[in-house]
Design a protein around this motif. Sequence first.
Motif, PDB file in Angstrom:
ATOM      1  N   GLY A 147       0.833  -1.213   0.000  1.00 39.53           N
ATOM      2  CA  GLY A 147       0.000   0.000   0.000  1.00 39.53           C
ATOM      3  C   GLY A 147       0.861   1.254   0.000  1.00 39.53           C
ATOM      4  O   GLY A 147       0.631   2.190  -0.772  1.00 39.53           O
ATOM      5  N   ALA A 148       1.888   1.277   0.849  1.00 42.65           N
ATOM      6  CA  ALA A 148       2.791   2.441   0.896  1.00 42.65           C
ATOM      7  C   ALA A 148       3.584   2.532  -0.410  1.00 42.65           C
ATOM      8  O   ALA A 148       3.770   3.629  -0.963  1.00 42.65           O
ATOM      9  CB  ALA A 148       3.736   2.316   2.091  1.00 42.65           C
ATOM     10  N   ALA A 149       4.016   1.369  -0.909  1.00 40.33           N
ATOM     11  CA  ALA A 149       4.790   1.366  -2.166  1.00 40.33           C
ATOM     12  C   ALA A 149       3.944   1.964  -3.297  1.00 40.33           C
ATOM     13  O   ALA A 149       4.446   2.746  -4.111  1.00 40.33           O
ATOM     14  CB  ALA A 149       5.240  -0.054  -2.509  1.00 40.33           C
ATOM     15  N   ILE A 150       2.635   1.639  -3.321  1.00 39.87           N
ATOM     16  CA  ILE A 150       1.772   2.152  -4.400  1.00 39.87           C
ATOM     17  C   ILE A 150       1.648   3.675  -4.328  1.00 39.87           C
ATOM     18  O   ILE A 150       1.750   4.354  -5.349  1.00 39.87           O
ATOM     19  CB  ILE A 150       0.348   1.538  -4.347  1.00 39.87           C
ATOM     20  CG1 ILE A 150       0.402   0.047  -4.592  1.00 39.87           C
ATOM     21  CG2 ILE A 150      -0.568   2.188  -5.383  1.00 39.87           C
ATOM     22  CD1 ILE A 150      -0.921  -0.650  -4.317  1.00 39.87           C
ATOM     23  N   GLN A 183       4.972   7.400 -11.493  1.00 41.16           N
ATOM     24  CA  GLN A 183       4.556   7.169 -12.893  1.00 41.16           C
ATOM     25  C   GLN A 183       4.833   8.425 -13.722  1.00 41.16           C
ATOM     26  O   GLN A 183       4.999   8.363 -14.923  1.00 41.16           O
ATOM     27  CB  GLN A 183       3.056   6.843 -12.959  1.00 41.16           C
ATOM     28  CG  GLN A 183       2.719   5.469 -12.416  1.00 41.16           C
ATOM     29  CD  GLN A 183       1.229   5.192 -12.437  1.00 41.16           C
ATOM     30  OE1 GLN A 183       0.395   6.081 -12.560  1.00 41.16           O
ATOM     31  NE2 GLN A 183       0.874   3.937 -12.321  1.00 41.16           N
ATOM     32  N   ARG A 184       4.875   9.588 -13.045  1.00 42.50           N
ATOM     33  CA  ARG A 184       5.104  10.853 -13.750  1.00 42.50           C
ATOM     34  C   ARG A 184       6.562  11.315 -13.648  1.00 42.50           C
ATOM     35  O   ARG A 184       6.876  12.464 -13.914  1.00 42.50           O
ATOM     36  CB  ARG A 184       4.169  11.934 -13.187  1.00 42.50           C
ATOM     37  CG  ARG A 184       2.705  11.661 -13.485  1.00 42.50           C
ATOM     38  CD  ARG A 184       1.807  12.797 -13.009  1.00 42.50           C
ATOM     39  NE  ARG A 184       1.895  12.986 -11.567  1.00 42.50           N
ATOM     40  CZ  ARG A 184       2.321  14.094 -10.968  1.00 42.50           C
ATOM     41  NH1 ARG A 184       2.702  15.140 -11.680  1.00 42.50           N
ATOM     42  NH2 ARG A 184       2.363  14.182  -9.652  1.00 42.50           N
ATOM     43  N   ILE A 225       4.242   2.307 -14.398  1.00 41.51           N
ATOM     44  CA  ILE A 225       2.831   2.141 -14.806  1.00 41.51           C
ATOM     45  C   ILE A 225       2.449   0.663 -14.709  1.00 41.51           C
ATOM     46  O   ILE A 225       1.434   0.289 -14.131  1.00 41.51           O
ATOM     47  CB  ILE A 225       2.608   2.707 -16.223  1.00 41.51           C
ATOM     48  CG1 ILE A 225       2.786   4.229 -16.182  1.00 41.51           C
ATOM     49  CG2 ILE A 225       1.235   2.315 -16.782  1.00 41.51           C
ATOM     50  CD1 ILE A 225       2.892   4.914 -17.518  1.00 41.51           C
ATOM     51  N   ARG A 226       3.324  -0.188 -15.218  1.00 43.08           N
ATOM     52  CA  ARG A 226       3.027  -1.622 -15.177  1.00 43.08           C
ATOM     53  C   ARG A 226       3.084  -2.154 -13.740  1.00 43.08           C
ATOM     54  O   ARG A 226       2.225  -2.927 -13.298  1.00 43.08           O
ATOM     55  CB  ARG A 226       4.033  -2.347 -16.065  1.00 43.08           C
ATOM     56  CG  ARG A 226       3.811  -3.817 -16.027  1.00 43.08           C
ATOM     57  CD  ARG A 226       4.459  -4.518 -17.174  1.00 43.08           C
ATOM     58  NE  ARG A 226       4.283  -5.935 -16.974  1.00 43.08           N
ATOM     59  CZ  ARG A 226       4.701  -6.837 -17.816  1.00 43.08           C
ATOM     60  NH1 ARG A 226       5.302  -6.459 -18.921  1.00 43.08           N
ATOM     61  NH2 ARG A 226       4.521  -8.109 -17.584  1.00 43.08           N
ATOM     62  N   ILE A 227       4.105  -1.729 -13.004  1.00 39.99           N
ATOM     63  CA  ILE A 227       4.285  -2.232 -11.635  1.00 39.99           C
ATOM     64  C   ILE A 227       3.085  -1.851 -10.756  1.00 39.99           C
ATOM     65  O   ILE A 227       2.603  -2.661  -9.963  1.00 39.99           O
ATOM     66  CB  ILE A 227       5.627  -1.734 -11.052  1.00 39.99           C
ATOM     67  CG1 ILE A 227       6.784  -2.461 -11.750  1.00 39.99           C
ATOM     68  CG2 ILE A 227       5.698  -1.932  -9.538  1.00 39.99           C
ATOM     69  CD1 ILE A 227       8.175  -2.012 -11.368  1.00 39.99           C
ATOM     70  N   LEU A 258       3.728  12.412   0.573  1.00 43.62           N
ATOM     71  CA  LEU A 258       3.306  11.046   0.251  1.00 43.62           C
ATOM     72  C   LEU A 258       2.935  10.285   1.529  1.00 43.62           C
ATOM     73  O   LEU A 258       1.945   9.554   1.563  1.00 43.62           O
ATOM     74  CB  LEU A 258       4.416  10.308  -0.512  1.00 43.62           C
ATOM     75  CG  LEU A 258       4.654  10.812  -1.944  1.00 43.62           C
ATOM     76  CD1 LEU A 258       5.925  10.205  -2.527  1.00 43.62           C
ATOM     77  CD2 LEU A 258       3.466  10.472  -2.856  1.00 43.62           C
ATOM     78  N   ARG A 259       3.743  10.497   2.581  1.00 40.23           N
ATOM     79  CA  ARG A 259       3.466   9.815   3.857  1.00 40.23           C
ATOM     80  C   ARG A 259       2.086  10.237   4.391  1.00 40.23           C
ATOM     81  O   ARG A 259       1.309   9.415   4.865  1.00 40.23           O
ATOM     82  CB  ARG A 259       4.569  10.153   4.868  1.00 40.23           C
ATOM     83  CG  ARG A 259       4.433   9.383   6.163  1.00 40.23           C
ATOM     84  CD  ARG A 259       5.620   9.509   7.118  1.00 40.23           C
ATOM     85  NE  ARG A 259       6.522  10.571   6.824  1.00 40.23           N
ATOM     86  CZ  ARG A 259       7.793  10.388   6.433  1.00 40.23           C
ATOM     87  NH1 ARG A 259       8.284   9.185   6.333  1.00 40.23           N
ATOM     88  NH2 ARG A 259       8.571  11.425   6.165  1.00 40.23           N
ATOM     89  N   GLN A 260       1.781  11.538   4.255  1.00 38.84           N
ATOM     90  CA  GLN A 260       0.477  12.037   4.730  1.00 38.84           C
ATOM     91  C   GLN A 260      -0.669  11.352   3.975  1.00 38.84           C
ATOM     92  O   GLN A 260      -1.677  10.959   4.574  1.00 38.84           O
ATOM     93  CB  GLN A 260       0.401  13.559   4.535  1.00 38.84           C
ATOM     94  CG  GLN A 260      -0.880  14.178   5.061  1.00 38.84           C
ATOM     95  CD  GLN A 260      -0.949  14.205   6.593  1.00 38.84           C
ATOM     96  OE1 GLN A 260      -0.102  14.802   7.226  1.00 38.84           O
ATOM     97  NE2 GLN A 260      -1.954  13.562   7.175  1.00 38.84           N
ATOM     98  N   LYS A 261      -0.501  11.191   2.668  1.00 38.27           N
ATOM     99  CA  LYS A 261      -1.544  10.493   1.881  1.00 38.27           C
ATOM    100  C   LYS A 261      -1.785   9.103   2.436  1.00 38.27           C
ATOM    101  O   LYS A 261      -2.916   8.644   2.571  1.00 38.27           O
ATOM    102  CB  LYS A 261      -1.057  10.327   0.417  1.00 38.27           C
ATOM    103  CG  LYS A 261      -1.449  11.444  -0.472  1.00 38.27           C
ATOM    104  CD  LYS A 261      -1.230  11.080  -1.927  1.00 38.27           C
ATOM    105  CE  LYS A 261      -1.387  12.359  -2.727  1.00 38.27           C
ATOM    106  NZ  LYS A 261      -0.910  12.289  -4.072  1.00 38.27           N
ATOM    107  N   PHE A 262      -0.691   8.411   2.733  1.00 39.99           N
ATOM    108  CA  PHE A 262      -0.792   7.039   3.237  1.00 39.99           C
ATOM    109  C   PHE A 262      -1.452   7.020   4.616  1.00 39.99           C
ATOM    110  O   PHE A 262      -2.323   6.192   4.888  1.00 39.99           O
ATOM    111  CB  PHE A 262       0.608   6.408   3.280  1.00 39.99           C
ATOM    112  CG  PHE A 262       0.621   5.012   3.830  1.00 39.99           C
ATOM    113  CD1 PHE A 262       0.160   3.939   3.061  1.00 39.99           C
ATOM    114  CD2 PHE A 262       1.081   4.745   5.109  1.00 39.99           C
ATOM    115  CE1 PHE A 262       0.164   2.646   3.564  1.00 39.99           C
ATOM    116  CE2 PHE A 262       1.091   3.457   5.622  1.00 39.99           C
ATOM    117  CZ  PHE A 262       0.636   2.404   4.842  1.00 39.99           C
ATOM    118  N   ILE A 263      -1.054   7.950   5.480  1.00 35.66           N
ATOM    119  CA  ILE A 263      -1.652   8.022   6.827  1.00 35.66           C
ATOM    120  C   ILE A 263      -3.164   8.226   6.694  1.00 35.66           C
ATOM    121  O   ILE A 263      -3.969   7.534   7.324  1.00 35.66           O
ATOM    122  CB  ILE A 263      -1.009   9.170   7.649  1.00 35.66           C
ATOM    123  CG1 ILE A 263       0.432   8.803   8.018  1.00 35.66           C
ATOM    124  CG2 ILE A 263      -1.826   9.498   8.903  1.00 35.66           C
ATOM    125  CD1 ILE A 263       1.248   9.937   8.654  1.00 35.66           C
TER     126      ILE A 263
END
Length: 310
Positions: free
Chosen positions: A128-131, A138-139, A150-152, A222-227
């Motif tokens: 989940g964190a990796a995604i 991807q950008r 993109i594939r991963i 990014l960490r905030q998004k995951f939290i």
Amino acid sequence: MTSQEENFMRKIEADEKIEPKDWMPEAYRKNLIRQMSQHAHSEVIGMQPEGNWITRAPSLRRKAVLLSKVQDEAGHGLYLYSATETLGISRAELIAALQSGEAKYASIFNYPTLTWGDVGAIGWLVDGAAIVNQVSLQRTSYGPYSRGMIRICKEESFHQRQGYEALLALAKGSPEQKQMAQDSLNRFYWPALMMFGPHDSESAHSAKSMEWKIKRETNDDLRQKFIDQTVPQIEVLGLEHPDKEIKWNEERGHYDAGEIDWDEFYSVINGNGHCNRQRVEHHIAAHDEGTWVRDAITAYNEKKNAKKAQ
Ligand code: FAQ
């Protein structure tokens, strides 16, 4: 600025991709090799904690799913090594840097998988964190890295759901199973937050990587998004949040969170986690055992090329 540098920055500003044959600053190339190879090493070393449970999965279905998930991680490592090689470094050099400890891999893989619940927690929280990170990548400005991501990401989102589903089954099971799920959440939550790296203020590479659009969002964002995304997921599981300070902040539109144990983070990335030595030793042993395969492929290719040249 030379005209080459100007052209490079023009492309970055216009969100055009940089391709392997394009001119690029040496520091851009080196930074990409560092980040992409560490990403590849994480995928490969990341097979070990879950691989540990393939023979002990609780059902045939769980075993088949876990086996293919771990194989996917190997595939991700291979795409990423290939993409890194387009920057003019060989696979052998990359592997040597991993094995000597010169190159890092994600700190999370230095934690042991003590129970079946940990396999669910890895799929859910680690993938989940990796995604969250990889969706942003991807950008990234380097073409081969961006296309690889993109594939991963497509495969990783399946991994995340299988982990969550496995943990949900435990959380809705017997009191002992629910306790196992809680214990796995407690042990993997904080290390998952560490996957995003140090605070932006402490991050050595972020400023340049953001300017060159290697990274598109900062470690803390990014960490905030995951939290934020994890809070309702914990609620659905009916488990307790491991962070006692987690609190919705209406003004910010985000959750406020407790502080990460940064001493633990630096200790693990400097080689002193529970499993650092074991992970690298296992990689070296597996790599040595595969020498005959690499030798056979090299001999076969040499024979084929010699025949072609006749
Ligand atoms: N662990 O200046 P920054 C996966 C190091 S894939 C270890 O902020 P940067 C799939 C960092 O390398 C997971 N080291 O660095 C899977 C640097 O050291 P260096 C991997 C860390 O690069 C799931 C130093 O600290 N994903 O899990 C960590 O700008 C399940 C200073 O840090 C990626 O690699 C850490 N957590 O930002 C597989 C994504 N954090 O190189 C199997 C791509 C920091 O100077 C099972 N990478 N360090 O010696 C990135 O996005 C970035 O590299 C960051 C770090 C965000 C990880």
